[in-house]
Design a protein around this motif. Sequence first.
Motif, short mmCIF file in Angstrom:
data_model
loop_
_atom_site.label_atom_id
_atom_site.label_comp_id
_atom_site.label_asym_id
_atom_site.label_seq_id
_atom_site.Cartn_x
_atom_site.Cartn_y
_atom_site.Cartn_z
N SER A 1 19.82 -9.55 8.61
CA SER A 1 19.25 -8.67 7.53
C SER A 1 19.65 -7.24 7.69
O SER A 1 20.22 -6.71 8.27
N LYS A 2 19.48 -6.72 6.30
CA LYS A 2 19.89 -4.98 6.13
C LYS A 2 18.46 -4.47 6.15
O LYS A 2 17.55 -4.94 5.62
N GLN A 3 18.30 -3.41 6.45
CA GLN A 3 17.21 -2.61 6.29
C GLN A 3 17.52 -1.10 5.73
O GLN A 3 18.31 -0.58 5.66
N ILE A 4 16.34 -0.64 5.09
CA ILE A 4 16.15 0.69 4.38
C ILE A 4 15.21 1.42 5.18
O ILE A 4 14.08 0.76 5.22
N GLN A 5 15.46 2.61 5.83
CA GLN A 5 14.66 3.49 6.25
C GLN A 5 14.18 4.44 5.69
O GLN A 5 14.92 5.07 4.76
N SER A 6 12.87 5.16 6.22
CA SER A 6 12.62 6.32 5.37
C SER A 6 13.25 7.60 5.93
O SER A 6 13.49 7.66 7.34
N PRO A 7 13.84 8.30 5.08
CA PRO A 7 14.59 9.48 5.62
C PRO A 7 13.44 10.65 5.87
O PRO A 7 14.10 11.45 6.59
N LEU A 8 12.33 10.54 5.84
CA LEU A 8 11.36 11.74 6.09
C LEU A 8 10.14 11.06 6.43
O LEU A 8 9.66 10.01 6.20
N PRO A 9 9.18 11.94 7.32
CA PRO A 9 7.97 11.43 7.73
C PRO A 9 7.03 11.98 6.44
O PRO A 9 7.43 12.84 5.61
N GLY A 10 5.89 11.27 5.95
CA GLY A 10 5.21 11.41 4.84
C GLY A 10 4.36 10.21 4.35
O GLY A 10 4.04 9.30 5.34
N THR A 11 3.87 10.18 3.11
CA THR A 11 3.16 9.10 2.51
C THR A 11 4.15 8.41 1.61
O THR A 11 4.91 8.73 0.75
N PHE A 12 4.47 6.94 1.87
CA PHE A 12 5.39 6.03 1.04
C PHE A 12 4.62 5.41 -0.14
O PHE A 12 3.61 5.23 0.08
N TYR A 13 5.25 5.83 -1.40
CA TYR A 13 4.52 4.98 -2.49
C TYR A 13 5.85 3.97 -3.04
O TYR A 13 6.84 4.50 -3.21
N ARG A 14 5.27 2.96 -3.42
CA ARG A 14 6.12 1.96 -4.05
C ARG A 14 6.21 2.14 -5.53
O ARG A 14 7.05 1.45 -6.16
N LYS A 15 5.30 2.91 -6.35
CA LYS A 15 5.21 2.94 -7.78
C LYS A 15 5.39 4.54 -8.04
O LYS A 15 5.19 5.42 -7.36
N PRO A 16 6.00 4.70 -9.14
CA PRO A 16 6.40 5.99 -9.66
C PRO A 16 5.15 6.79 -10.10
O PRO A 16 5.11 8.07 -10.03
N ALA A 17 3.99 5.96 -10.41
CA ALA A 17 2.82 6.70 -10.79
C ALA A 17 1.70 5.29 -10.61
O ALA A 17 1.91 4.21 -10.60
N PRO A 18 0.37 5.78 -10.30
CA PRO A 18 -0.80 4.84 -10.14
C PRO A 18 -0.69 3.60 -11.24
O PRO A 18 -0.80 2.46 -10.85
N PHE B 1 8.94 -5.86 1.92
CA PHE B 1 8.53 -4.57 2.50
C PHE B 1 7.74 -4.49 3.81
O PHE B 1 6.81 -5.41 3.78
N SER B 2 7.93 -3.84 4.79
CA SER B 2 6.96 -3.68 5.72
C SER B 2 6.16 -2.65 5.75
O SER B 2 5.37 -2.34 6.61
N VAL B 3 5.99 -1.80 4.65
CA VAL B 3 5.02 -0.78 4.70
C VAL B 3 4.56 -0.86 3.14
O VAL B 3 5.03 -1.20 2.16
N GLY B 4 3.18 -0.67 3.12
CA GLY B 4 2.38 -0.90 1.81
C GLY B 4 2.42 0.47 1.16
O GLY B 4 2.88 1.42 1.54
N ASP B 5 2.06 0.21 -0.06
CA ASP B 5 2.05 1.27 -1.21
C ASP B 5 0.76 2.39 -0.43
O ASP B 5 -0.27 2.27 -0.10
N GLU B 6 1.23 3.61 -0.52
CA GLU B 6 0.34 4.74 -0.09
C GLU B 6 0.07 4.75 1.62
O GLU B 6 -0.89 5.33 2.03
N GLU B 7 1.07 4.16 2.23
CA GLU B 7 0.96 4.13 3.67
C GLU B 7 1.76 5.37 4.42
O GLU B 7 2.61 5.65 3.89
N PRO B 8 1.53 5.72 5.41
CA PRO B 8 1.89 6.92 6.13
C PRO B 8 3.14 6.21 6.79
O PRO B 8 3.20 5.16 7.26
N VAL B 9 4.35 7.07 6.82
CA VAL B 9 5.66 6.71 7.39
C VAL B 9 6.39 7.90 8.40
O VAL B 9 5.93 8.98 8.08
N THR B 10 6.92 7.40 9.42
CA THR B 10 7.57 8.32 10.07
C THR B 10 9.16 8.23 9.83
O THR B 10 9.46 7.22 9.13
N ALA B 11 9.94 9.38 9.74
CA ALA B 11 11.29 9.08 9.67
C ALA B 11 12.04 8.25 10.37
O ALA B 11 11.71 8.27 11.67
N GLY B 12 12.60 7.33 9.87
CA GLY B 12 13.49 6.19 10.71
C GLY B 12 12.67 4.86 10.39
O GLY B 12 13.10 3.83 10.75
#
Length: 78
Positions: A2-19, A60-71
């Motif tokens: 499998s290939k992975q896409i990682q978060s470039p920054l720490p913050g809150t991840f959003y799967r949608k452009p708007a609610p 996806f291993s992270v849900g919408d509006e969940e906190p993430v760390t860099a990497g």
Amino acid sequence: MSKQIQSPLPGTFYRKPAPDQPPFVEDGGDINAGDTIGLVEVMKTFHEVKAEVSGSNARFSVGDEEPVTAGAVLVELD
């Protein structure tokens, strides 16, 4: 393998452009290199997360509006 896409920054991840909008990528969907797969919000600033690899069957291993760390792994692809 499998290939992975990682978060470039720490913050809150959003799967949608708007609610009220659909997700950038549906679970099980295909992703092409360069596609926006989500947003990471840091201090009220939104940063697009773009895929560096192409693949199918997005899991996806992270849900919408969940906190993430860099990497943190956001999505795995076949």
